[in-house]
Motif scaffolding. Structure first.
Motif, PDB file in Angstrom:
ATOM      1  N   GLU A 111      -4.298  -6.909   1.295  1.00  0.00           N
ATOM      2  CA  GLU A 111      -4.405  -5.532   0.811  1.00  0.00           C
ATOM      3  C   GLU A 111      -5.869  -5.151   0.616  1.00  0.00           C
ATOM      4  O   GLU A 111      -6.722  -6.016   0.367  1.00  0.00           O
TER       5      GLU A 111
ATOM      6  N   ALA B 120      -4.638   6.314  -2.723  1.00  0.00           N
ATOM      7  CA  ALA B 120      -3.661   5.311  -3.151  1.00  0.00           C
ATOM      8  C   ALA B 120      -2.734   5.886  -4.212  1.00  0.00           C
ATOM      9  O   ALA B 120      -1.520   5.653  -4.191  1.00  0.00           O
TER      10      ALA B 120
ATOM     11  N   ASP C  73      -6.744  -3.231  -7.535  1.00  0.00           N
ATOM     12  CA  ASP C  73      -7.746  -4.284  -7.386  1.00  0.00           C
ATOM     13  C   ASP C  73      -7.076  -5.629  -7.628  1.00  0.00           C
ATOM     14  O   ASP C  73      -5.859  -5.734  -7.827  1.00  0.00           O
TER      15      ASP C  73
ATOM     16  N   ALA D 233       0.812  -1.219   0.000  1.00  0.00           N
ATOM     17  CA  ALA D 233       0.000   0.000   0.000  1.00  0.00           C
ATOM     18  C   ALA D 233       0.842   1.264   0.000  1.00  0.00           C
ATOM     19  O   ALA D 233       0.362   2.335  -0.393  1.00  0.00           O
TER      20      ALA D 233
ATOM     21  N   LEU E 208      -5.949   2.628  -6.517  1.00  0.00           N
ATOM     22  CA  LEU E 208      -6.144   1.522  -5.591  1.00  0.00           C
ATOM     23  C   LEU E 208      -6.069   0.213  -6.369  1.00  0.00           C
ATOM     24  O   LEU E 208      -6.825  -0.009  -7.315  1.00  0.00           O
TER      25      LEU E 208
ATOM     26  N   ALA F 173     -10.784   6.892  -2.074  1.00  0.00           N
ATOM     27  CA  ALA F 173      -9.828   5.822  -1.780  1.00  0.00           C
ATOM     28  C   ALA F 173      -8.800   5.671  -2.890  1.00  0.00           C
ATOM     29  O   ALA F 173      -7.596   5.531  -2.630  1.00  0.00           O
ATOM     30  N   SER F 174      -9.232   5.677  -4.136  1.00  0.00           N
ATOM     31  CA  SER F 174      -8.298   5.490  -5.237  1.00  0.00           C
ATOM     32  C   SER F 174      -7.342   6.671  -5.353  1.00  0.00           C
ATOM     33  O   SER F 174      -6.159   6.505  -5.656  1.00  0.00           O
TER      34      SER F 174
ATOM     35  N   SER G 128      -8.512  -3.954  -1.749  1.00  0.00           N
ATOM     36  CA  SER G 128      -8.618  -3.994  -3.204  1.00  0.00           C
ATOM     37  C   SER G 128      -9.813  -3.201  -3.726  1.00  0.00           C
ATOM     38  O   SER G 128      -9.990  -3.075  -4.930  1.00  0.00           O
TER      39      SER G 128
END
Length: 586
Positions: free
Chosen positions: A525, A543, A553, A500, A551, A539-540, A527
């Motif tokens: 992790e 990341a 997947d 991460a 993020l 969230a993405s 995903s």
């Protein structure tokens, strides 16, 4: 030696119960007795689930309700060992404390304050025998100190179920000092007091922070090593937390303050125009308040005002070693947002300032999360030219930064503490058969050790980390002396949140390194976004700020594995958007 964990985890199971009895404990409190086969061990959709267990006096179950009445559409997905909160726009959840649990009778009680407009109170007012209710939990139970000299239990009416259960069951043998604020004398209940206990009832409106703080301050704390527990409206507890923790000096491990509910802000007056509806004045919020709060925390301004309420600006400037005129530029924005109140002659914390005394609340402004947000100033060039915003802003990758910074790595380890609630599925998996030695890496390693302990699994453990992360993990894992702190051959390797904070190149380097040590690797992790998080849409982006990749997947993780000579054997869903990916060598 690492500190003793303050809670015991439980499997997360979705259960259906029905109403067996309803009666009013007081004119303001209704008790619902719930029953059903799913309180015992049961099987649903081929998955076997353990019996309901809520051994702690302040355990919480999460009730699942629906804004449109269609509860079935609001239910989460049950995994073999966990819950996945799938998107559901009609879902409403509320946490409640079991007042009594009787496994022999196959029932438990929930107490509801009925003088409210919330969905749970409305359900309780209308509840009749045979009505169904769905819930999840509890996910954990609090572990109290073994032999406290005394215990303080304070709160408003919503705390009465937990206080009542504590007094009935006495999980520790110590004098109990009870303080409860109630909106009406009719809310008083008969409680199971013993000789040496004290109780004080205080009349106050729900959510009245001033009354709760004043009542707690008026209660003399006994000598010796005590334990303080409090539950009420979230903001009303902020000054209580400050008083007990900062002024009385109770250490964190002897203080448990929990917001049971949140007071809703008053609605706009009738006839007021809604800017969002018209679009005339709708705008993206300014970052100025966030930056001002960050500066105040970094300077120590809020802590200084908390420690010395009424501190004049000149004295504050001297204490912080900042010229008073310069410090004064912060006061306008801080006052406008309720962070401080008063003027140059005397400053105190406002409601928002009290909230920022909580370590988790301030992380958004002054911790690792804040640094990550600041790196988004480089988002546009990163999107166009590649690399992570963090690397463009700091000159180093996030992994390179945290590998040499104990404080930052410690924040990653703290973020991973929640993993212990999700790792039942991994700990119960058949892949552990024949595993004599397990190699761990990543900031989630401490959570994996705790989960293996909870599951009764005792492989020999090795942790492979750089010097600074390893030193940080030593202070967080249970019984660190039993662990080999050097990398080396193992039957299985678990990388817990190790990707991460790594770029794709760094992730590939780690997977290549693990290939020299173990034939099987498990990557734990996130995903996909957590369906219950209010920040799921971001969230993405978070990341990407950290690694230069959205993020990852399951497809992206499989691509990383393939490029380093691994193949995905299978996925173990753990819940809350987190998966364990099992890799074998090609």
């Amino acid at each position: 030696m690492a500190a003793r964990r303050a809670y015991t985890t439980h499997p997360l199971v979705l259960r259906r119960v029905t109403v067996r009895r309803v009666h009013d404990v007081t004119p303001r409190m209704r008790r619902i007795v719930l029953c059903g086969d799913q309180l015992g061990a049961f099987t649903r959709d081929g998955i076997e689930h353990p019996a309901f267990a809520a051994p702690g006096f302040d355990d919480h179950v999460k009730l699942i309700l629906a804004s449109d009445g269609d509860v079935r559409a609001a239910l989460p997905a049950q995994l073999p060992h966990g819950i996945e909160w799938t998107p559901a726009e009609n879902r409403l959840t509320r946490d409640y404390t079991p007042r009594r649990v009787d496994p022999a009778a196959g029932e438990f009680d929930l107490d509801f304050v009925t003088h409210g407009d919330g969905p749970a109170a409305a359900w309780a007012r209308a509840a009749r025998e045979g009505d169904e209710l769905w819930f999840v939990g509890p996910k954990s139970s609090l572990r109290l100190p073994a032999r406290p000299d005394w215990i303080l239990l304070a709160g408003d009416e919503t705390a009465l179920p937990a206080i009542g259960r504590f007094l009935d069951e006495r999980p520790v043998d110590a004098p109990a000092h009870i303080l409860v604020t109630v909106a009406d004398d009719t809310a008083r209940q008969k409680l199971a007091l013993r000789e040496g206990d004290t109780i004080r009832w205080v009349l106050a409106e729900p959510g009245d922070a001033t009354a709760l703080e004043a009542a707690v301050r008026a209660l003399p704390l006994p000598a010796g090593d005590g334990y303080a527990w409090a539950a009420a409206e979230s903001r009303a507890l902020l000054p209580v937390r400050r008083y007990l923790g900062r002024e009385c000096g109770l250490p964190k491990e002897r203080l448990n303050i929990t917001g049971y509910w949140h007071r809703e802000e008053p609605a706009a007056p009738t006839g007021a125009e809604d800017p969002a509806a018209t679009g005339e004045h709708a705008r993206v919020p300014s970052p100025v308040p966030w930056l001002v709060v960050r500066a105040s925390l970094r300077l120590g301004l809020l802590d200084a005002v908390a420690d010395t309420p009424g501190l004049p600006l000149d004295a504050l400037a001297t204490r912080l070693d900042v010229p008073a005129p310069n410090l004064g530029v912060l006061l306008g924005p801080l006052a406008a947002h309720g962070v401080v109140v008063g003027d140059h002659d005397g400053l105190r914390l406002g409601p928002a300032g009290e909230e920022l005394l909580d370590d988790h609340a301030r992380d958004e402004y002054a911790g690792h999360e804040a640094e990550l947000l600041l790196s988004l100033a480089e988002l546009a060039p990163a999107l166009r030219g590649g690399g992570s915003p963090w690397q463009r802003a700091s000159g180093a990758t996030l992994h390179g930064t945290v590998a040499g910074d104990a404080e930052r790595y410690g924040e990653l380890v703290e973020e991973c503490e929640q993993l212990v609630f999700l790792l039942n599925g991994l700990a119960a998996d058949p892949l552990w058969a024949g595993v004599g030695t397990c190699l761990l890496t990543g900031p989630g390693s401490a959570a994996v050790v705790a989960a293996l302990d909870d599951a009764g699994r005792r492989p020999r453990l090795r942790i492979a980390e750089d010097e600074v992360p390893a030193a940080t993990l030593r202070t967080r894992v249970p019984a660190p002396e039993r662990i080999d702190w050097t990398g080396g051959p193992a039957d299985l390797a678990v990388a817990a949140k190790a990707l991460a904070h790594r770029t794709d190149d760094e992730a590939e380097a780690l997977l290549t390194r693990l290939a020299s040590w173990a034939p099987t690797v498990v990557l734990v992790e996130a995903s996909r976004p957590d369906g219950l998080s209010p920040h799921a849409a971001e969230a993405s982006l978070h990341a990407y700020a950290a690694t230069g990749s959205p993020l990852r997947d399951s497809t992206a993780i499989a691509a990383l594995a393939h490029r380093t000579g691994w193949h995905v054997a299978r996925l173990i869903p753990l819940g809350w958007g987190t998966e364990a990916t099992v890799l074998h060598r090609t």
